[in-house]
Motif scaffolding. Structure first.
Motif, PDB file in Angstrom:
ATOM      1  N   VAL A  91      -8.129   6.495 -15.044  1.00  0.00           N
ATOM      2  CA  VAL A  91      -8.851   5.282 -14.612  1.00  0.00           C
ATOM      3  C   VAL A  91     -10.197   5.523 -13.930  1.00  0.00           C
ATOM      4  O   VAL A  91     -10.907   4.557 -13.650  1.00  0.00           O
ATOM      5  CB  VAL A  91      -7.967   4.376 -13.707  1.00  0.00           C
ATOM      6  N   SER A 147      -0.492   3.019   1.231  1.00  0.00           N
ATOM      7  CA  SER A 147      -0.132   4.145   0.359  1.00  0.00           C
ATOM      8  C   SER A 147      -0.931   4.133  -0.937  1.00  0.00           C
ATOM      9  O   SER A 147      -0.451   4.579  -1.979  1.00  0.00           O
ATOM     10  CB  SER A 147       1.365   4.111   0.053  1.00  0.00           C
ATOM     11  N   PRO A 149      -4.588   5.215  -3.110  1.00  0.00           N
ATOM     12  CA  PRO A 149      -5.151   6.552  -3.334  1.00  0.00           C
ATOM     13  C   PRO A 149      -5.808   7.168  -2.106  1.00  0.00           C
ATOM     14  O   PRO A 149      -5.684   8.380  -1.895  1.00  0.00           O
ATOM     15  CB  PRO A 149      -6.168   6.324  -4.453  1.00  0.00           C
ATOM     16  N   PHE A 168       3.150   4.583   6.166  1.00  0.00           N
ATOM     17  CA  PHE A 168       3.786   3.271   6.338  1.00  0.00           C
ATOM     18  C   PHE A 168       3.190   2.316   5.313  1.00  0.00           C
ATOM     19  O   PHE A 168       1.975   2.080   5.315  1.00  0.00           O
ATOM     20  CB  PHE A 168       3.532   2.741   7.756  1.00  0.00           C
ATOM     21  N   TYR A 180       0.460  -1.979  -7.993  1.00  0.00           N
ATOM     22  CA  TYR A 180       0.564  -3.442  -8.077  1.00  0.00           C
ATOM     23  C   TYR A 180      -0.609  -4.082  -8.825  1.00  0.00           C
ATOM     24  O   TYR A 180      -0.546  -5.235  -9.215  1.00  0.00           O
ATOM     25  CB  TYR A 180       0.775  -4.078  -6.689  1.00  0.00           C
ATOM     26  N   ARG A 186      -2.506   0.664 -18.951  1.00  0.00           N
ATOM     27  CA  ARG A 186      -3.637   1.552 -18.622  1.00  0.00           C
ATOM     28  C   ARG A 186      -3.189   2.718 -17.763  1.00  0.00           C
ATOM     29  O   ARG A 186      -3.769   3.796 -17.806  1.00  0.00           O
ATOM     30  CB  ARG A 186      -4.689   0.748 -17.846  1.00  0.00           C
ATOM     31  N   PHE A 210       7.157  -1.729   5.469  1.00  0.00           N
ATOM     32  CA  PHE A 210       6.799  -1.485   6.870  1.00  0.00           C
ATOM     33  C   PHE A 210       5.350  -1.927   7.087  1.00  0.00           C
ATOM     34  O   PHE A 210       4.418  -1.262   6.648  1.00  0.00           O
ATOM     35  CB  PHE A 210       6.941   0.016   7.164  1.00  0.00           C
ATOM     36  N   VAL A 211       5.202  -3.068   7.766  1.00  0.00           N
ATOM     37  CA  VAL A 211       3.857  -3.626   7.939  1.00  0.00           C
ATOM     38  C   VAL A 211       3.303  -3.244   9.308  1.00  0.00           C
ATOM     39  O   VAL A 211       3.835  -3.672  10.340  1.00  0.00           O
ATOM     40  CB  VAL A 211       3.876  -5.172   7.810  1.00  0.00           C
ATOM     41  N   GLY A 234      -6.888  -0.977   2.199  1.00  0.00           N
ATOM     42  CA  GLY A 234      -7.463  -1.570   0.988  1.00  0.00           C
ATOM     43  C   GLY A 234      -8.109  -2.937   1.182  1.00  0.00           C
ATOM     44  O   GLY A 234      -8.262  -3.434   2.300  1.00  0.00           O
ATOM     45  N   LEU A 398      -3.443  -6.076   9.701  1.00  0.00           N
ATOM     46  CA  LEU A 398      -3.556  -5.025  10.715  1.00  0.00           C
ATOM     47  C   LEU A 398      -4.794  -5.243  11.590  1.00  0.00           C
ATOM     48  O   LEU A 398      -4.774  -5.026  12.797  1.00  0.00           O
ATOM     49  CB  LEU A 398      -3.637  -3.663  10.012  1.00  0.00           C
TER      50      LEU A 398
HETATM   51  C1  LIG Z   1      -6.541  -4.783 -11.147  1.00  0.00           C
HETATM   52  C2  LIG Z   1      -7.391  -3.651 -10.629  1.00  0.00           C
HETATM   53  C3  LIG Z   1      -7.913  -2.740 -11.539  1.00  0.00           C
HETATM   54  C4  LIG Z   1      -8.687  -1.678 -11.082  1.00  0.00           C
HETATM   55  N1  LIG Z   1      -9.142  -0.771 -11.996  1.00  0.00           N
HETATM   56  C5  LIG Z   1      -9.796   0.340 -11.563  1.00  0.00           C
HETATM   57  C6  LIG Z   1     -10.183   1.369 -12.469  1.00  0.00           C
HETATM   58  O1  LIG Z   1      -9.980   1.267 -13.668  1.00  0.00           O
HETATM   59  N2  LIG Z   1     -10.800   2.464 -11.978  1.00  0.00           N
HETATM   60  C7  LIG Z   1     -11.035   2.620 -10.646  1.00  0.00           C
HETATM   61  O2  LIG Z   1     -11.539   3.666 -10.248  1.00  0.00           O
HETATM   62  N3  LIG Z   1     -10.698   1.658  -9.749  1.00  0.00           N
HETATM   63  C8  LIG Z   1     -10.078   0.523 -10.181  1.00  0.00           C
HETATM   64  N4  LIG Z   1      -9.713  -0.451  -9.280  1.00  0.00           N
HETATM   65  C9  LIG Z   1     -10.071  -0.286  -7.856  1.00  0.00           C
HETATM   66  C10 LIG Z   1      -9.159   0.749  -7.154  1.00  0.00           C
HETATM   67  O3  LIG Z   1      -7.837   0.568  -7.547  1.00  0.00           O
HETATM   68  C11 LIG Z   1      -9.313   0.647  -5.641  1.00  0.00           C
HETATM   69  O4  LIG Z   1     -10.659   0.897  -5.321  1.00  0.00           O
HETATM   70  C12 LIG Z   1      -8.412   1.672  -4.918  1.00  0.00           C
HETATM   71  O5  LIG Z   1      -7.058   1.478  -5.242  1.00  0.00           O
HETATM   72  C13 LIG Z   1      -8.590   1.568  -3.399  1.00  0.00           C
HETATM   73  O6  LIG Z   1      -7.686   2.432  -2.787  1.00  0.00           O
HETATM   74  P1  LIG Z   1      -7.224   2.257  -1.268  1.00  0.00           P
HETATM   75  O7  LIG Z   1      -6.319   3.410  -0.998  1.00  0.00           O
HETATM   76  O8  LIG Z   1      -8.409   2.065  -0.410  1.00  0.00           O
HETATM   77  O9  LIG Z   1      -6.419   0.871  -1.219  1.00  0.00           O
HETATM   78  P2  LIG Z   1      -5.256   0.198  -2.071  1.00  0.00           P
HETATM   79  O10 LIG Z   1      -5.041   0.863  -3.383  1.00  0.00           O
HETATM   80  O11 LIG Z   1      -5.566  -1.248  -2.050  1.00  0.00           O
HETATM   81  O12 LIG Z   1      -3.961   0.448  -1.191  1.00  0.00           O
HETATM   82  C14 LIG Z   1      -3.798  -0.169   0.070  1.00  0.00           C
HETATM   83  C15 LIG Z   1      -2.311  -0.196   0.424  1.00  0.00           C
HETATM   84  O13 LIG Z   1      -2.176  -0.549   1.804  1.00  0.00           O
HETATM   85  C16 LIG Z   1      -1.070  -1.428   1.945  1.00  0.00           C
HETATM   86  N5  LIG Z   1      -1.243  -2.196   3.193  1.00  0.00           N
HETATM   87  C17 LIG Z   1      -2.170  -3.154   3.457  1.00  0.00           C
HETATM   88  N6  LIG Z   1      -2.037  -3.600   4.717  1.00  0.00           N
HETATM   89  C18 LIG Z   1      -0.998  -2.897   5.263  1.00  0.00           C
HETATM   90  C19 LIG Z   1      -0.377  -2.895   6.554  1.00  0.00           C
HETATM   91  N7  LIG Z   1      -0.808  -3.715   7.536  1.00  0.00           N
HETATM   92  N8  LIG Z   1       0.676  -2.045   6.786  1.00  0.00           N
HETATM   93  C20 LIG Z   1       1.104  -1.207   5.796  1.00  0.00           C
HETATM   94  N9  LIG Z   1       0.555  -1.182   4.565  1.00  0.00           N
HETATM   95  C21 LIG Z   1      -0.495  -2.004   4.308  1.00  0.00           C
HETATM   96  C22 LIG Z   1      -1.133  -2.272   0.692  1.00  0.00           C
HETATM   97  O14 LIG Z   1       0.120  -2.895   0.418  1.00  0.00           O
HETATM   98  C23 LIG Z   1      -1.516  -1.232  -0.354  1.00  0.00           C
HETATM   99  O15 LIG Z   1      -0.381  -0.622  -0.921  1.00  0.00           O
HETATM  100  C24 LIG Z   1      -8.977  -1.548  -9.701  1.00  0.00           C
HETATM  101  C25 LIG Z   1      -8.493  -2.500  -8.791  1.00  0.00           C
HETATM  102  C26 LIG Z   1      -7.703  -3.539  -9.236  1.00  0.00           C
HETATM  103  C27 LIG Z   1      -7.182  -4.551  -8.236  1.00  0.00           C
END
Ligand SMILES: Cc1cc2nc3c(=O)[nH]c(=O)nc-3n(C[C@H](O)[C@H](O)[C@H](O)COP(=O)(O)OP(=O)(O)OC[C@H]3O[C@@H](n4cnc5c(N)ncnc54)[C@H](O)[C@@H]3O)c2cc1C
Ligand code: SF4
Length: 461
Positions: A91, A147, A149, A168, A180, A186, A210-211, A234, A398
């Motif tokens: 991706v 959790s 990337p 968490f 999700y 893909r 676990f929030v 995120g 948060l």
């Molecule tokens: C449909 C879709 C398609 C995408 N396609 C691509 C692609 O093809 N290529 C690419 O490079 N990027 C793509 N992206 C973007 C990419 O997925 C994000 O930039 C990346 O996942 C961000 O990673 P992150 O770890 O910051 O957050 P996230 O992946 O959003 O993970 C955050 C996690 O924190 C958890 N969380 C939130 N609040 C709390 C809390 N208070 N306590 C505990 N847990 C909590 C959430 O449940 C979630 O699991 C896409 C995004 C989406 C939505």
């Protein structure tokens, strides 16, 4: 026979066949193709490709190992810098990163670095090689919130340094957007699970449901003996269209639509008991990867017509070119230079969407030409499902419960380039700082924050 210098295409599931299933569209390279593509690499002394990789993978070194027929050594090389290679190989927008910088891109096709990374990762999985292993403990605990990337990489790197790491996660499954958001066709979920298993193999504990900010606060984590906290929550809060009729049945945010299908398996109702409306005529509003994923998912759920309504031209679409190409092959109808105006319903159910045509004016703050409404060009599309894929904001839970954390005017956490926040011992990275971006940038931020946390905790020792 391919002309020298021409890049090898990956195998793909046929467009007609794949409309009825959620199986992966791209099938990657086989061994022969991977070796042939690796042969094309010039093994540059000063490899520009590495500079284009946000996590600094030694790209020529791993390609050389593939050329020599040694994928096991190649994946080891990649994993020195990247804990999620099978995900990135699928991706990451390589066309704007490593492949864009590849010297061959100047005159012909760049090396297919992403497909080679994917091949190395997949070969390892098919041979069941458990690459993760625990290291000697430093006796210090670090909490990681979320959790996705950013968090997985940060947790993995910290575990490799000997910290005791607990993730968490608010949802019942780990992986963030990888599980999700991005659909199965893909990014198969078993691949994400295998990469999460690798992180667990490094000794990371994952606590789901676990929030943080609800079950426990960030301050509580410090009280429980965690000496540093990484926040990778995120940008999961959907933006809405802000037009009349948005509360009608049949109107979804892309976030809800994709989560229901991906995580709650709503398409398998009643076997899984979260239903989703399977639209006959579906309109998706937006032009990014999220919009493409929503449109292609709606088609697979059985829609006869799926329109993609986007206010600029295809040239300005933020989606990866490959995704737009696949969407078109699958029959998604692109309605560009079009803006939604009003959602029209009957007895609480969506029936149609009124749109208006646009033209492109002068560039706006984003550098892209601003859409300008063409007065009097209104038209109506029949629709029983509309999906809004028009961006997201910071996940607020948060943040509200952590007033000491300084936010920027857009509501994201304020942090320096090392991931340091305004709260002592608290680091952050990924979409919660940048707004919705990419997997590899989130991973790069997670990596940087892990190094900062190590520096911070080592100084306290
Ligand atoms: C449909 C879709 C398609 C995408 N396609 C691509 C692609 O093809 N290529 C690419 O490079 N990027 C793509 N992206 C973007 C990419 O997925 C994000 O930039 C990346 O996942 C961000 O990673 P992150 O770890 O910051 O957050 P996230 O992946 O959003 O993970 C955050 C996690 O924190 C958890 N969380 C939130 N609040 C709390 C809390 N208070 N306590 C505990 N847990 C909590 C959430 O449940 C979630 O699991 C896409 C995004 C989406 C939505
Ligand atoms: S820039 Fe291109 S050709 Fe040179 S080492 Fe990197 S991938 Fe190979």
């Amino acid at each position: 026979m391919m002309a020298k210098g021409e890049r090898l295409s990956a195998r793909e599931q046929d467009a007609k066949e794949r409309m009825d299933n959620f199986d992966e569209v791209s099938l990657g390279y086989d061994e022969k193709q991977a070796r042939a593509e690796a042969e094309r690499c010039l093994q540059c002394k000063k490899p520009a490709c590495v500079g284009g990789c946000p996590v600094g993978i030694d790209i020529p070194a791993f390609i050389k190992l593939l050329k020599e027929g040694n994928p096991a050594a190649a994946i080891k090389k990649i994993k020195e810098k990247n804990s999620l290679p099978a995900v990135c190989g699928r991706v990451c927008p390589q066309e704007n990163q490593c492949e864009k910088e590849c010297i061959l891109a100047k005159k012909s096709d760049p090396i297919a670095i992403g497909l080679l990374e994917r091949f190395a990762a997949d070969s390892e999985r098919s041979q069941d090689v458990a690459a993760g292993s625990k290291v000697e403990s430093k006796g210090k605990k670090v909490a990681v919130v979320g959790s996705g990337p950013a968090s997985l990489v940060s947790a993995g790197d910290l575990a490799k340094l000997g910290y005791s790491v607990t993730i968490f996660e608010a949802l019942h499954k780990a992986g963030g957007v990888l599980v999700y958001g991005i659909p199965e066709f893909r990014l198969p979920k078993k691949i994400v699970e295998a990469e999460i298993d690798y992180v667990k193999g490094l000794g990371v504990e994952i606590r789901t449901n676990f929030v943080i900010g609800n079950t426990l606060t960030v301050d509580d984590l410090f009280e429980q003996g965690y000496e540093a906290v990484f926040i990778g929550t995120g940008a999961g809060l959907p933006h809405f269209l802000g037009i009349e009729g948005e509360n009608l049945n049949g109107v979804y945010s892309a976030n809800e639509f994709l989560t229901r299908v991906n995580l709650m398996k709503s398409h398998l109702f009643p076997e899984h008991d979260t239903p989703i409306k399977r639209g006959h005529k579906v309109v998706v509003v937006g032009g990014g990867n999220v919009a493409m994923d929503s449109a292609r998912t709606a088609k697979r759920l059985g829609a006869s017509e799926v329109y993609l309504v986007y206010r600029r031209t295809e040239e300005e679409m933020p989606a990866r070119a490959e995704e737009a190409h696949h969407a078109k092959e699958e029959g998604i109808i692109f309605k560009t230079l079009t803006l939604p105006r009003k959602l029209i319903g009957e007895s609480g159910w969506l029936k149609a969407i009124e749109c208006i045509e646009t033209t492109l004016g002068e560039p706006d703050a984003s550098g892209r030409r601003r859409p300008v409404i063409k007065e009097g060009s209104n038209f109506t599309l029949e629709a029983d499902v509309v999906i809004a894929a028009v961006g997201t904001g910071a996940n607020p839970l948060l943040l509200k419960a952590t007033p000491k954390l300084k936010l920027n005017p857009k509501g994201y956490i304020e942090a320096d380039e090392k991931g340091t926040t305004s709260m002592k011992g608290v680091f952050a990275g990924g979409d919660i700082i940048t707004g919705s971006a990419t997997v590899i940038l989130a991973m790069g931020a997670g990596k940087q924050a892990a190094a900062s946390i190590d520096e911070y905790l080592s100084a306290r020792a």
